[in-house]
Design an enzyme around this catalytic site. Structure first.
Site, short mmCIF file in Angstrom:
data_model
loop_
_atom_site.label_atom_id
_atom_site.label_comp_id
_atom_site.label_asym_id
_atom_site.label_seq_id
_atom_site.Cartn_x
_atom_site.Cartn_y
_atom_site.Cartn_z
N ASP A 12 -9.05 -6.46 36.02
CA ASP A 12 -10.50 -6.63 35.94
C ASP A 12 -10.84 -8.09 36.26
O ASP A 12 -9.99 -8.86 36.72
CB ASP A 12 -11.05 -6.15 34.59
CG ASP A 12 -10.67 -7.06 33.42
OD1 ASP A 12 -9.99 -8.08 33.64
OD2 ASP A 12 -11.07 -6.74 32.28
N HIS A 13 -12.10 -8.46 35.98
CA HIS A 13 -12.57 -9.81 36.34
C HIS A 13 -11.84 -10.92 35.59
O HIS A 13 -11.84 -12.06 36.03
CB HIS A 13 -14.08 -9.90 36.04
CG HIS A 13 -14.40 -9.57 34.62
ND1 HIS A 13 -14.50 -8.27 34.17
CD2 HIS A 13 -14.62 -10.35 33.54
CE1 HIS A 13 -14.77 -8.28 32.89
NE2 HIS A 13 -14.85 -9.52 32.47
N CYS A 69 -5.59 -7.34 32.35
CA CYS A 69 -6.98 -7.63 31.98
C CYS A 69 -6.91 -8.82 31.02
O CYS A 69 -5.90 -9.53 30.98
CB CYS A 69 -7.70 -6.41 31.41
SG CYS A 69 -7.08 -5.77 29.84
N THR A 71 -6.64 -9.00 27.76
CA THR A 71 -5.58 -8.80 26.77
C THR A 71 -4.45 -7.90 27.27
O THR A 71 -3.40 -7.84 26.64
CB THR A 71 -6.15 -8.13 25.51
OG1 THR A 71 -6.71 -6.87 25.90
CG2 THR A 71 -7.20 -9.00 24.84
N GLY A 72 -4.70 -7.14 28.31
CA GLY A 72 -3.77 -6.09 28.75
C GLY A 72 -3.97 -4.79 28.01
O GLY A 72 -3.39 -3.76 28.38
N GLY A 74 -7.06 -2.96 27.01
CA GLY A 74 -8.02 -1.95 27.48
C GLY A 74 -7.54 -1.26 28.75
O GLY A 74 -7.62 -0.02 28.87
N HIS A 102 13.99 2.03 26.97
CA HIS A 102 13.78 3.05 25.95
C HIS A 102 12.64 4.02 26.27
O HIS A 102 12.73 5.21 25.98
CB HIS A 102 13.48 2.40 24.59
CG HIS A 102 14.66 1.69 24.01
ND1 HIS A 102 14.68 1.26 22.70
CD2 HIS A 102 15.85 1.32 24.53
CE1 HIS A 102 15.84 0.67 22.45
NE2 HIS A 102 16.56 0.68 23.55
N ARG A 113 -5.41 -13.69 29.25
CA ARG A 113 -5.87 -14.60 28.21
C ARG A 113 -4.85 -14.74 27.08
O ARG A 113 -5.11 -15.40 26.08
CB ARG A 113 -7.21 -14.11 27.65
CG ARG A 113 -8.33 -14.12 28.70
CD ARG A 113 -9.59 -13.43 28.21
NE ARG A 113 -10.65 -13.52 29.22
CZ ARG A 113 -11.71 -12.71 29.26
NH1 ARG A 113 -11.86 -11.75 28.35
NH2 ARG A 113 -12.61 -12.85 30.20
N HIS A 138 16.67 8.69 23.79
CA HIS A 138 15.57 8.14 24.57
C HIS A 138 14.94 9.22 25.46
O HIS A 138 13.71 9.32 25.57
CB HIS A 138 16.05 6.95 25.41
CG HIS A 138 16.59 5.85 24.56
ND1 HIS A 138 15.84 5.21 23.60
CD2 HIS A 138 17.84 5.30 24.49
CE1 HIS A 138 16.58 4.30 22.99
NE2 HIS A 138 17.80 4.34 23.50
N ARG A 141 12.88 11.48 23.25
CA ARG A 141 11.62 10.89 22.78
C ARG A 141 10.58 10.77 23.91
O ARG A 141 9.39 10.98 23.68
CB ARG A 141 11.90 9.52 22.14
CG ARG A 141 12.65 9.67 20.83
CD ARG A 141 13.26 8.37 20.35
NE ARG A 141 14.08 8.59 19.16
CZ ARG A 141 14.97 7.72 18.70
NH1 ARG A 141 15.16 6.56 19.33
NH2 ARG A 141 15.68 8.00 17.63
C1 RB5 Z 1 -13.15 -8.38 29.40
O1 RB5 Z 1 -13.99 -9.33 28.81
C2 RB5 Z 1 -12.10 -7.93 28.39
O2 RB5 Z 1 -12.68 -7.15 27.41
C3 RB5 Z 1 -10.99 -7.18 29.10
O3 RB5 Z 1 -10.46 -7.97 30.10
C4 RB5 Z 1 -9.83 -6.74 28.24
O4 RB5 Z 1 -9.34 -7.78 27.46
C5 RB5 Z 1 -10.04 -5.51 27.45
O5 RB5 Z 1 -9.14 -4.99 26.80
#
Ligand code: RB5
Length: 151
Positions: A12-13, A69, A71-72, A74, A102, A113, A138, A141
């Site tokens: 994403d952005h 993204c 955090t990775g 979403g 696994h 971020r 493995h 599962r």
């Molecule tokens: C975007 O602001 C943020 O929510 C997205 O990149 C991600 O971290 C969502 O899980």
């Protein structure tokens, strides 16, 4: 998983710059990379990109996927809604290796971020270099994971 030659990448952005750096890194390692992500900083919705890469992996259009993204989280949740996808968010290379060994993760995800570019590269290479232990507990599962898709 068969040998990985083609990798779909999505973002994403929040992760345009990291996507570009990881794309270059993957190409240097000899992989073919297909870009499914956004290329602008304009705010967008990560489910679209997680789903695009998830569908490309599930259909066999690409052999595996990388999702980034903020955090990775979403974007990996989105990919995991696609049948056949095992997307794992990792912030360290040990988890990245283990999720291939696994869980046979067919998508690796991380947060722009959360981790720096060198850690991101180490995560990707640890995951790519590892092999799935496709037998015994493995295998059982991973089969159980996919049985959940029938609910
Ligand atoms: C975007 O602001 C943020 O929510 C997205 O990149 C991600 O971290 C969502 O899980």
């Amino acid at each position: 998983m068969a040998e990985i030659k083609t990798i779909g990448i999505g973002n994403d952005h929040a992760a345009v710059d990291m996507k570009q750096e990881i794309t270059e890194y993957l190409k240097e390692l000899g992989y073919q990379v297909v870009n499914f992500g956004t290329d602008t900083a304009e705010s967008c919705d990560y489910p679209e990109y997680g789903a695009k890469v998830g569908r490309a992996v599930a259909s066999g259009q690409v052999d595996a996927g990388v999702l980034i993204c903020g955090t990775g989280i979403g974007i990996s949740i989105a990919a995991n809604k696609i049948r056949g996808i095992r997307a794992a968010v990792c912030s360290d290379p040990v988890s990245a290796r283990l999720t291939k060994e696994h869980n046979n993760a067919n998508i690796i995800a991380f947060g722009s971020r959360i981790v720096g570019i060198e850690t991101a590269k180490a995560i990707v290479s640890a995951w790519l270099d590892a092999d799935y232990i496709g037998s015994g507990r493995h295998e059982r599962r991973v089969g159980q994971l996919h049985a959940l898709e029938e609910e």
